[in-house]
Design a protein around this motif. Sequence first.
Motif, PDB file in Angstrom:
ATOM      1  N   SER A  22       0.812  -1.218   0.000  1.00 57.20           N
ATOM      2  CA  SER A  22       0.000   0.000   0.000  1.00 57.20           C
ATOM      3  C   SER A  22       0.843   1.264   0.000  1.00 57.20           C
ATOM      4  O   SER A  22       0.313   2.358  -0.211  1.00 57.20           O
ATOM      5  CB  SER A  22      -0.936  -0.009   1.214  1.00 57.20           C
ATOM      6  N   ILE A  25       8.159   1.033  -0.745  1.00 54.09           N
ATOM      7  CA  ILE A  25       8.858   0.045  -1.581  1.00 54.09           C
ATOM      8  C   ILE A  25       7.876  -0.983  -2.145  1.00 54.09           C
ATOM      9  O   ILE A  25       7.970  -1.370  -3.323  1.00 54.09           O
ATOM     10  CB  ILE A  25       9.951  -0.640  -0.736  1.00 54.09           C
ATOM     11  N   ASN A  45      -2.392  -3.510   5.113  1.00 54.74           N
ATOM     12  CA  ASN A  45      -2.944  -3.723   6.459  1.00 54.74           C
ATOM     13  C   ASN A  45      -3.974  -2.654   6.788  1.00 54.74           C
ATOM     14  O   ASN A  45      -5.168  -2.918   6.758  1.00 54.74           O
ATOM     15  CB  ASN A  45      -1.829  -3.733   7.505  1.00 54.74           C
ATOM     16  N   SER A  46      -3.512  -1.402   7.054  1.00 51.57           N
ATOM     17  CA  SER A  46      -4.439  -0.370   7.533  1.00 51.57           C
ATOM     18  C   SER A  46      -4.850   0.628   6.453  1.00 51.57           C
ATOM     19  O   SER A  46      -5.855   1.315   6.612  1.00 51.57           O
ATOM     20  CB  SER A  46      -3.789   0.382   8.704  1.00 51.57           C
ATOM     21  N   ASP A  71      -3.314  -8.233   8.918  1.00 46.14           N
ATOM     22  CA  ASP A  71      -2.350  -7.692   9.884  1.00 46.14           C
ATOM     23  C   ASP A  71      -1.283  -8.755  10.133  1.00 46.14           C
ATOM     24  O   ASP A  71      -1.533  -9.751  10.827  1.00 46.14           O
ATOM     25  CB  ASP A  71      -3.067  -7.320  11.183  1.00 46.14           C
ATOM     26  N   LEU A  72      -0.094  -8.522   9.583  1.00 51.41           N
ATOM     27  CA  LEU A  72       0.976  -9.519   9.693  1.00 51.41           C
ATOM     28  C   LEU A  72       1.760  -9.382  10.992  1.00 51.41           C
ATOM     29  O   LEU A  72       2.721 -10.111  11.215  1.00 51.41           O
ATOM     30  CB  LEU A  72       1.912  -9.424   8.484  1.00 51.41           C
ATOM     31  N   ASN A  96       7.613  -8.138   1.740  1.00 51.35           N
ATOM     32  CA  ASN A  96       8.094  -6.764   1.919  1.00 51.35           C
ATOM     33  C   ASN A  96       7.556  -6.082   3.174  1.00 51.35           C
ATOM     34  O   ASN A  96       8.217  -5.206   3.728  1.00 51.35           O
ATOM     35  CB  ASN A  96       7.698  -5.952   0.676  1.00 51.35           C
ATOM     36  N   TYR A 163      13.973  -5.000  15.599  1.00 52.53           N
ATOM     37  CA  TYR A 163      13.808  -4.866  14.141  1.00 52.53           C
ATOM     38  C   TYR A 163      15.073  -5.329  13.408  1.00 52.53           C
ATOM     39  O   TYR A 163      14.999  -6.122  12.462  1.00 52.53           O
ATOM     40  CB  TYR A 163      13.504  -3.401  13.830  1.00 52.53           C
ATOM     41  N   LYS A 167      15.665  -8.473  10.812  1.00 55.89           N
ATOM     42  CA  LYS A 167      16.158  -8.268   9.444  1.00 55.89           C
ATOM     43  C   LYS A 167      17.421  -9.102   9.172  1.00 55.89           C
ATOM     44  O   LYS A 167      17.638  -9.553   8.051  1.00 55.89           O
ATOM     45  CB  LYS A 167      16.428  -6.781   9.199  1.00 55.89           C
ATOM     46  N   ILE A 196      15.845   4.496   2.391  1.00 57.47           N
ATOM     47  CA  ILE A 196      15.000   4.766   1.239  1.00 57.47           C
ATOM     48  C   ILE A 196      13.946   5.781   1.654  1.00 57.47           C
ATOM     49  O   ILE A 196      13.363   5.661   2.747  1.00 57.47           O
ATOM     50  CB  ILE A 196      14.319   3.456   0.738  1.00 57.47           C
ATOM     51  N   THR A 198      10.867   6.914   2.194  1.00 52.47           N
ATOM     52  CA  THR A 198       9.472   6.458   2.279  1.00 52.47           C
ATOM     53  C   THR A 198       8.854   6.972   3.582  1.00 52.47           C
ATOM     54  O   THR A 198       9.546   7.534   4.440  1.00 52.47           O
ATOM     55  CB  THR A 198       9.370   4.916   2.303  1.00 52.47           C
ATOM     56  N   HIS A 201      10.347   6.672   7.284  1.00 45.99           N
ATOM     57  CA  HIS A 201      11.223   7.626   7.980  1.00 45.99           C
ATOM     58  C   HIS A 201      10.457   8.797   8.574  1.00 45.99           C
ATOM     59  O   HIS A 201      10.956   9.455   9.489  1.00 45.99           O
ATOM     60  CB  HIS A 201      12.353   8.076   7.059  1.00 45.99           C
TER      61      HIS A 201
HETATM   62  N1  LIG Z   1      12.563   2.821   3.957  1.00 43.84           N
HETATM   63  C1  LIG Z   1      13.752   2.337   4.291  1.00 43.84           C
HETATM   64  O1  LIG Z   1      14.735   3.098   4.457  1.00 43.84           O
HETATM   65  C2  LIG Z   1      13.959   0.864   4.467  1.00 43.84           C
HETATM   66  C3  LIG Z   1      15.270   0.422   4.629  1.00 43.84           C
HETATM   67  C4  LIG Z   1      15.508  -0.925   4.780  1.00 43.84           C
HETATM   68  C5  LIG Z   1      14.462  -1.825   4.769  1.00 43.84           C
HETATM   69  N2  LIG Z   1      13.182  -1.371   4.612  1.00 43.84           N
HETATM   70  C6  LIG Z   1      12.122  -2.369   4.617  1.00 43.84           C
HETATM   71  O2  LIG Z   1      11.388  -2.262   3.420  1.00 43.84           O
HETATM   72  C7  LIG Z   1      10.042  -2.688   3.666  1.00 43.84           C
HETATM   73  C8  LIG Z   1       9.090  -1.608   3.182  1.00 43.84           C
HETATM   74  O3  LIG Z   1       9.352  -0.420   3.907  1.00 43.84           O
HETATM   75  P1  LIG Z   1       8.892   1.026   3.414  1.00 43.84           P
HETATM   76  O4  LIG Z   1      10.003   1.938   3.696  1.00 43.84           O
HETATM   77  O5  LIG Z   1       8.332   0.949   2.055  1.00 43.84           O
HETATM   78  O6  LIG Z   1       7.784   1.317   4.527  1.00 43.84           O
HETATM   79  P2  LIG Z   1       6.333   1.963   4.457  1.00 43.84           P
HETATM   80  O7  LIG Z   1       6.223   2.964   3.362  1.00 43.84           O
HETATM   81  O8  LIG Z   1       6.072   2.381   5.864  1.00 43.84           O
HETATM   82  O9  LIG Z   1       5.395   0.711   4.073  1.00 43.84           O
HETATM   83  C9  LIG Z   1       5.246  -0.349   4.970  1.00 43.84           C
HETATM   84  C10 LIG Z   1       4.253  -1.339   4.407  1.00 43.84           C
HETATM   85  O10 LIG Z   1       4.166  -2.428   5.336  1.00 43.84           O
HETATM   86  C11 LIG Z   1       2.806  -2.598   5.720  1.00 43.84           C
HETATM   87  N3  LIG Z   1       2.676  -2.947   7.131  1.00 43.84           N
HETATM   88  C12 LIG Z   1       3.102  -2.257   8.213  1.00 43.84           C
HETATM   89  N4  LIG Z   1       2.686  -2.860   9.341  1.00 43.84           N
HETATM   90  C13 LIG Z   1       1.971  -3.947   8.947  1.00 43.84           C
HETATM   91  C14 LIG Z   1       1.265  -4.965   9.637  1.00 43.84           C
HETATM   92  N5  LIG Z   1       1.175  -4.989  10.972  1.00 43.84           N
HETATM   93  N6  LIG Z   1       0.686  -5.938   8.906  1.00 43.84           N
HETATM   94  C15 LIG Z   1       0.753  -5.935   7.565  1.00 43.84           C
HETATM   95  N7  LIG Z   1       1.388  -4.996   6.847  1.00 43.84           N
HETATM   96  C16 LIG Z   1       1.982  -4.015   7.539  1.00 43.84           C
HETATM   97  C17 LIG Z   1       2.124  -1.255   5.498  1.00 43.84           C
HETATM   98  O11 LIG Z   1       0.720  -1.468   5.288  1.00 43.84           O
HETATM   99  P3  LIG Z   1      -0.415  -0.370   5.706  1.00 43.84           P
HETATM  100  O12 LIG Z   1       0.211   0.971   5.462  1.00 43.84           O
HETATM  101  O13 LIG Z   1      -1.556  -0.694   4.792  1.00 43.84           O
HETATM  102  O14 LIG Z   1      -0.747  -0.582   7.138  1.00 43.84           O
HETATM  103  C18 LIG Z   1       2.850  -0.751   4.258  1.00 43.84           C
HETATM  104  O15 LIG Z   1       2.248  -1.266   3.097  1.00 43.84           O
HETATM  105  C19 LIG Z   1       9.938  -2.981   5.157  1.00 43.84           C
HETATM  106  O16 LIG Z   1      10.127  -4.355   5.380  1.00 43.84           O
HETATM  107  C20 LIG Z   1      11.112  -2.192   5.737  1.00 43.84           C
HETATM  108  O17 LIG Z   1      11.550  -2.750   6.952  1.00 43.84           O
HETATM  109  C21 LIG Z   1      12.908  -0.044   4.463  1.00 43.84           C
END
Ligand SMILES: NC(=O)c1ccc[n+]([C@@H]2O[C@H](COP(=O)([O-])OP(=O)(O)OC[C@H]3O[C@@H](n4cnc5c(N)ncnc54)[C@H](OP(=O)(O)O)[C@@H]3O)[C@@H](O)[C@H]2O)c1
Length: 257
Positions: A22, A25, A45-46, A71-72, A96, A163, A167, A196, A198, A201
């Motif tokens: 949603s 990434i 999820n939300s 909800d994972l 993801n 976290y 990872k 990244i 998103t 942060h």
């Molecule tokens: N951004 C970075 O710098 C970065 C760096 C390294 C790794 N990552 C990893 O990349 C992945 C994506 O991150 P992002 O930066 O794209 O984050 P994001 O924009 O916050 O997106 C997170 C996604 O995970 C879903 N999510 C969160 N809690 C959840 C739950 N309890 N059950 C099911 N889904 C859930 C959210 O769904 P809803 O919004 O619909 O609730 C959303 O679709 C994550 O695994 C993160 O740890 C990110």
Amino acid sequence: MNDNLRDAASLAGKTALITGASSGIGAASAVALARAGATVIVHYNSQKADAEAVLEQVRAAGSSGEMVQADLGTRDGTGSLCSYASARAIDILVNNAGSLVKRTRVLDLTPELWEKVMMLNLTSAFFLSQAVVGGMAERKSGVIINMSSVAGRFGGGLGALAYSSAKAAISTMTKGLTKEFAPQGVRVNCISPGTIDTGYHRSFSTPEGLDGVRAATPIGRLGTSEEIADLVVFLSSDHATFIHGQTIEINGGFFMA
Ligand SMILES: NC(=O)c1ccc[n+]([C@@H]2O[C@H](COP(=O)([O-])OP(=O)(O)OC[C@H]3O[C@@H](n4cnc5c(N)ncnc54)[C@H](OP(=O)(O)O)[C@@H]3O)[C@@H](O)[C@H]2O)c1
């Protein structure tokens, strides 16, 4: 990814399930996989409205798809998505969904928070993989991509112990899945993004902290979701047939393994 490369990556006829699609990434990966021809299942999820907007982009890219909520961070939610996934022929699973959940120092980390962080970032990815990998093995074809983090390499910032531990573990899980299922035609890899740009942060970092990351990154900027999505498409494609069990660092030079 330019159009020539995207065409060469053709994923026509494949069905991809992307968790956490949603936003960020996951959303970019859903759209990129759709542009490469895959049918896309957008898990959220939300944020239902955001997931709907992603599905619109999937359709605008000429592909089709559907949405699924779970909800994972809970055992029940993970179980319901596993049931959904095991009833379908999933060709590409992108584990993801993830979050730091709550920045918490060691002495304040409760068993409940530890379990939720592990459930969301590690356990759900394992059981979703388990739900689809049998079918992939029967079809002698399938791709699983797990989302790790540079935090898993260096321990993460203060308050990110659970976290970053999850990872690191998902990277090890990738190797275990590879040993058991590569002989049966399933390719499992892991992506380890640096910082990244998103919504993650906006919840968990400060502007000053992000400036520090830019300063410590040789290319001097944060990454984009689309840059990670390009790697998701490449790893999903037949251009990556000899890449198995790897954790690929993608971070502008911030961390060099
Ligand atoms: N951004 C970075 O710098 C970065 C760096 C390294 C790794 N990552 C990893 O990349 C992945 C994506 O991150 P992002 O930066 O794209 O984050 P994001 O924009 O916050 O997106 C997170 C996604 O995970 C879903 N999510 C969160 N809690 C959840 C739950 N309890 N059950 C099911 N889904 C859930 C959210 O769904 P809803 O919004 O619909 O609730 C959303 O679709 C994550 O695994 C993160 O740890 C990110």
